[in-house]
Design a protein around this motif. Structure first.
Motif, short mmCIF file in Angstrom:
data_model
loop_
_atom_site.label_atom_id
_atom_site.label_comp_id
_atom_site.label_asym_id
_atom_site.label_seq_id
_atom_site.Cartn_x
_atom_site.Cartn_y
_atom_site.Cartn_z
N ILE A 60 0.84 -1.20 0.00
CA ILE A 60 0.00 0.00 0.00
C ILE A 60 0.87 1.25 0.00
CG2 ILE A 60 -1.74 1.31 1.27
CD1 ILE A 60 -2.78 -1.22 -0.06
N ALA A 89 -5.98 1.30 -6.60
CA ALA A 89 -5.48 0.12 -5.90
C ALA A 89 -5.04 0.47 -4.48
CB ALA A 89 -4.32 -0.49 -6.68
N GLY A 100 -7.23 -0.97 -1.54
CA GLY A 100 -6.43 -1.92 -0.77
C GLY A 100 -6.31 -1.54 0.69
N LEU A 139 -10.48 -5.72 -7.20
CA LEU A 139 -9.65 -5.99 -6.03
C LEU A 139 -10.41 -6.85 -5.02
CD1 LEU A 139 -7.19 -3.72 -4.24
CD2 LEU A 139 -9.02 -4.69 -2.86
N SER A 183 -4.00 -6.26 -5.84
CA SER A 183 -3.71 -4.84 -6.08
C SER A 183 -3.25 -4.60 -7.51
CB SER A 183 -2.64 -4.34 -5.10
OG SER A 183 -3.12 -4.36 -3.77
#
Length: 204
Positions: free
Chosen positions: A4, A102, A106, A161, A173
């Protein structure tokens, strides 16, 4: 560094480049470049963090501000090399959209948020920075341009996702970022779009 965090850095960098390119089209000074770069690069992540009751990424880690300012300086000295700065903005924005969606979706999933919140965070992270950039620059926001997919790309990418682990797709991701970018690229190249409202005269 987590996935992330890497996605956040990448999205901040690429979105910041688009903000700086917009500043170059407006012929601003270096401070103006930095403002647009940081606004665009950090806008989506800031909104996401505030909605999730987290400290905004650039306050928790000022290195994100340095990434934005570095992108501004880079574009300030190289913008004249682009044959079409608007075309560069479109494609950099498409890439940044995929990465930012993403990152947002995420993070929300990692925080065990319900699916609807994961979808909203993906959209907010991907779209808010570019929306702020275009509004401040007094341009029609890309997210609202007729005949182009944008928010839809973020929505479908966020859904990908969520669904990837359910259907056995690894690296959710990356699947999210790839699908989001592919849809946006298809909209730019092939004109993919959803049907739009067509006004009709009222019935008598």
């Amino acid at each position: 560094m987590t996935i992330i965090a890497m996605l956040d850095y990448a999205s901040v960098l690429v979105f910041a480049l688009t903000g700086a390119l917009v500043a170059s089209r407006a012929q601003l000074d270096l401070v103006g470049f930095a403002f647009f770069a940081c606004l665009t690069g950090l806008g989506g992540g800031t909104l996401r963090d505030l909605l999730l009751d987290r400290t905004p990424i650039w306050i928790d880690n000022p290195a994100f501000l340095m990434v934005g300012c570095g992108a501004a300086a880079l574009v300030f000295f190289t913008a004249h090399l682009f044959e079409s700065r608007y075309r560069a903005i479109l494609w950099l924005d498409a890439g940044a959209l995929g990465v930012a969606v993403a990152a947002g979706a995420g993070l929300a999933e990692n925080l065990s948020q319900p699916p609807i919140i994961v979808l909203v965070m993906g959209i907010a992270t991907g779209c808010a920075g570019g929306l702020m950039r275009d509004v401040v620059a007094n341009e029609v926001p890309m997210v609202l341009k007729q005949g182009e997919l944008y928010v839809t790309c973020a929505l479908i990418g966020s859904a990908a996702l969520l669904l990837s682990p359910q259907i056995g797709v690894p690296m959710a991701s990356l699947a999210c970022a790839g699908i989001t970018f592919a849809l946006r690229a298809g909209s730019l190249v092939f004109g993919w779009a959803l049907p739009t409202y067509k006004p009709r005269p009222p019935r008598k």
